[in-house]
Motif scaffolding. Structure first.
Motif, PDB file in Angstrom:
ATOM      1  N   THR A   1       0.861  -1.174   0.000  1.00  0.00           N
ATOM      2  CA  THR A   1       0.000   0.000   0.000  1.00  0.00           C
ATOM      3  C   THR A   1       0.900   1.226   0.000  1.00  0.00           C
ATOM      4  OG1 THR A   1      -1.698  -1.166   1.269  1.00  0.00           O
ATOM      5  CG2 THR A   1      -1.834   1.242   1.189  1.00  0.00           C
ATOM      6  N   ILE A   2       0.952   1.932  -1.111  1.00  0.00           N
ATOM      7  CA  ILE A   2       1.813   3.104  -1.269  1.00  0.00           C
ATOM      8  C   ILE A   2       0.916   4.313  -1.508  1.00  0.00           C
ATOM      9  CG2 ILE A   2       3.687   4.155  -2.591  1.00  0.00           C
ATOM     10  CD1 ILE A   2       4.612   1.339  -3.326  1.00  0.00           C
ATOM     11  N   GLY A   3       0.856   5.186  -0.498  1.00  0.00           N
ATOM     12  CA  GLY A   3      -0.100   6.279  -0.564  1.00  0.00           C
ATOM     13  C   GLY A   3      -1.504   5.707  -0.495  1.00  0.00           C
ATOM     14  N   ASP A   4      -2.298   6.021  -1.500  1.00  0.00           N
ATOM     15  CA  ASP A   4      -3.663   5.499  -1.574  1.00  0.00           C
ATOM     16  C   ASP A   4      -3.789   4.333  -2.546  1.00  0.00           C
ATOM     17  OD1 ASP A   4      -4.600   7.431   0.235  1.00  0.00           O
ATOM     18  OD2 ASP A   4      -4.847   8.903  -1.383  1.00  0.00           O
ATOM     19  N   ASP A   5      -2.662   3.881  -3.068  1.00  0.00           N
ATOM     20  CA  ASP A   5      -2.703   2.860  -4.113  1.00  0.00           C
ATOM     21  C   ASP A   5      -2.197   1.506  -3.615  1.00  0.00           C
ATOM     22  OD1 ASP A   5      -3.558   4.777  -5.997  1.00  0.00           O
ATOM     23  OD2 ASP A   5      -1.470   5.401  -6.332  1.00  0.00           O
ATOM     24  N   TYR A   6      -2.767   0.445  -4.167  1.00  0.00           N
ATOM     25  CA  TYR A   6      -2.251  -0.904  -3.982  1.00  0.00           C
ATOM     26  C   TYR A   6      -1.292  -1.198  -5.128  1.00  0.00           C
ATOM     27  CZ  TYR A   6      -6.130  -1.403  -0.703  1.00  0.00           C
ATOM     28  OH  TYR A   6      -6.993  -1.227   0.337  1.00  0.00           O
ATOM     29  N   VAL A   7      -0.108  -1.687  -4.788  1.00  0.00           N
ATOM     30  CA  VAL A   7       0.935  -1.880  -5.793  1.00  0.00           C
ATOM     31  C   VAL A   7       1.433  -3.323  -5.748  1.00  0.00           C
ATOM     32  CG1 VAL A   7       3.241  -1.155  -6.540  1.00  0.00           C
ATOM     33  CG2 VAL A   7       1.632   0.534  -5.642  1.00  0.00           C
ATOM     34  N   ASP A   8       1.639  -3.913  -6.929  1.00  0.00           N
ATOM     35  CA  ASP A   8       2.136  -5.287  -7.019  1.00  0.00           C
ATOM     36  C   ASP A   8       3.610  -5.363  -6.605  1.00  0.00           C
ATOM     37  OD1 ASP A   8      -0.334  -5.770  -8.082  1.00  0.00           O
ATOM     38  OD2 ASP A   8       0.383  -6.046 -10.148  1.00  0.00           O
ATOM     39  N   GLU A   9       4.012  -6.524  -6.133  1.00  0.00           N
ATOM     40  CA  GLU A   9       5.418  -6.795  -5.850  1.00  0.00           C
ATOM     41  C   GLU A   9       5.961  -7.764  -6.896  1.00  0.00           C
ATOM     42  OE1 GLU A   9       7.829  -8.060  -1.919  1.00  0.00           O
ATOM     43  OE2 GLU A   9       6.644  -9.687  -2.784  1.00  0.00           O
ATOM     44  N   VAL A  10       7.121  -7.423  -7.482  1.00  0.00           N
ATOM     45  CA  VAL A  10       7.784  -8.304  -8.436  1.00  0.00           C
ATOM     46  C   VAL A  10       8.892  -9.062  -7.705  1.00  0.00           C
ATOM     47  CG1 VAL A  10       9.028  -8.467 -10.617  1.00  0.00           C
ATOM     48  CG2 VAL A  10       7.318  -6.672 -10.295  1.00  0.00           C
ATOM     49  N   MET A  11       8.855 -10.384  -7.787  1.00  0.00           N
ATOM     50  CA  MET A  11       9.849 -11.223  -7.135  1.00  0.00           C
ATOM     51  C   MET A  11      10.821 -11.729  -8.204  1.00  0.00           C
ATOM     52  SD  MET A  11       7.129 -13.308  -4.735  1.00  0.00           S
ATOM     53  CE  MET A  11       8.391 -14.147  -3.777  1.00  0.00           C
ATOM     54  N   LEU A  12      12.076 -11.257  -8.092  1.00  0.00           N
ATOM     55  CA  LEU A  12      13.107 -11.633  -9.059  1.00  0.00           C
ATOM     56  C   LEU A  12      14.105 -12.581  -8.398  1.00  0.00           C
ATOM     57  CD1 LEU A  12      12.726  -8.189  -9.415  1.00  0.00           C
ATOM     58  CD2 LEU A  12      13.636  -8.919 -11.613  1.00  0.00           C
ATOM     59  N   ALA A  13      14.749 -13.405  -9.231  1.00  0.00           N
ATOM     60  CA  ALA A  13      15.717 -14.353  -8.708  1.00  0.00           C
ATOM     61  C   ALA A  13      16.931 -14.448  -9.623  1.00  0.00           C
ATOM     62  CB  ALA A  13      15.087 -15.725  -8.535  1.00  0.00           C
ATOM     63  N   TYR A  14      18.076 -14.715  -9.016  1.00  0.00           N
ATOM     64  CA  TYR A  14      19.304 -14.994  -9.750  1.00  0.00           C
ATOM     65  C   TYR A  14      19.730 -16.408  -9.375  1.00  0.00           C
ATOM     66  CZ  TYR A  14      23.908 -14.360 -11.836  1.00  0.00           C
ATOM     67  OH  TYR A  14      25.024 -14.472 -12.631  1.00  0.00           O
ATOM     68  N   THR A  15      19.838 -17.266 -10.357  1.00  0.00           N
ATOM     69  CA  THR A  15      20.162 -18.671 -10.120  1.00  0.00           C
ATOM     70  C   THR A  15      21.581 -18.959 -10.591  1.00  0.00           C
ATOM     71  OG1 THR A  15      17.826 -19.250 -10.441  1.00  0.00           O
ATOM     72  CG2 THR A  15      19.429 -21.043 -10.513  1.00  0.00           C
ATOM     73  N   PHE A  16      22.341 -19.652  -9.772  1.00  0.00           N
ATOM     74  CA  PHE A  16      23.738 -19.970 -10.115  1.00  0.00           C
ATOM     75  C   PHE A  16      23.799 -21.254 -10.959  1.00  0.00           C
ATOM     76  CE2 PHE A  16      23.955 -17.730  -5.996  1.00  0.00           C
ATOM     77  CZ  PHE A  16      24.652 -16.623  -6.417  1.00  0.00           C
TER      78      PHE A  16
END
Length: 243
Positions: free
Chosen positions: A228-243
């Protein structure tokens, strides 16, 4: 001591000494002796065992957890010089200021939570049976201007993955500092047996997403309306680095 190694103790006195130092980042030897109320001989024997096993270091009377997190590396480009090294407890205030500088300009909720956790615990690095974390910092003339951080789960089923945060003060961006900090953290994670590192940012943070994607990070998932950022709902992006 390696962060993959869970600390074990030969005596209750050794555990009491280690836990106090680990919880406070660093501690004066005489302060630890006073707080633990151990007899002098018991205290000396327990501290010697901890140092012999590579659990604690004694730097002129200042005790700290002895974590093997790497060397100091200096870089220079077009007259700009900086150093990347493991963070120390003495970097605490500079680290907090840098995280706040970065999160004031960009929305980076995970990093904000790390700053709050540091302030609550008053310790940079942690290593115990429940949690472990390490920081690397970039410094210019001794001042912290950037960081990378790894949160290292101690639960056996999660011990091959880690979570990363990274940031550089705006005045020092665009000079390769962030790339060096990410490289340092990933090199350390790979060398210590981790197979995957995660970073999560709001979908509105285009610069962070572009920075990571250009360095081989891939999106593994999106959590809808996670922030929740200000009055807005915002998605979260989950990134990964794989060895």
């Amino acid at each position: 001591m390696e962060t993959s190694e869970r600390p074990t103790f030969e005596t209750e006195a050794g555990e009491e000494i280690y836990r106090y130092v680990e919880r406070h980042g660093t501690a004066a030897r005489h302060r630890v002796r006073t707080v633990t109320s151990l007899p002098p001989e018991t205290f000396q024997d327990a501290l010697k065992q901890l140092k012999d096993r590579g659990y604690l270091e004694d730097d002129g009377g200042t005790l700290r957890v002895a974590l093997e997190v790497g060397s100091v590396e200096a870089y220079s480009s077009d007259g700009f010089e900086y150093v990347v090294r493991p963070a120390r407890q003495s970097d605490f205030e500079g680290l907090i200021d840098t995280i706040r500088d970065v999160t004031a300009e960009d929305t980076y909720i995970v990093a904000e939570s790390i700053a709050e956790q540091l302030l609550y615990e008053d310790a940079v690095n942690r290593h115990n049976t429940a949690e472990s974390r390490v920081f690397f910092v970039a410094t210019v003339e001794g001042d912290v201007v950037g960081w990378s951080h790894l949160d290292l789960p101690q639960l056996d089923k999660l011990k091959s993955t880690a979570q990363l945060t990274v940031g550089v003060q705006e005045a020092f961006q665009g000079r390769g500092v962030g790339s060096r900090l990410v490289e340092r953290a990933l090199e350390w994670a790979e060398a210590n047996g981790y197979r995957k590192v995660y970073n999560s940012v709001p979908t509105t943070n285009d610069e962070a997403l572009d920075f990571l994607e250009n360095r081989g990070w891939e999106t593994e998932g999106v959590r809808k309306d996670h922030y929740t950022i200000g009055d807005d709902y915002v998605d979260e992006v989950m990134l990964a680095y794989t060895f």
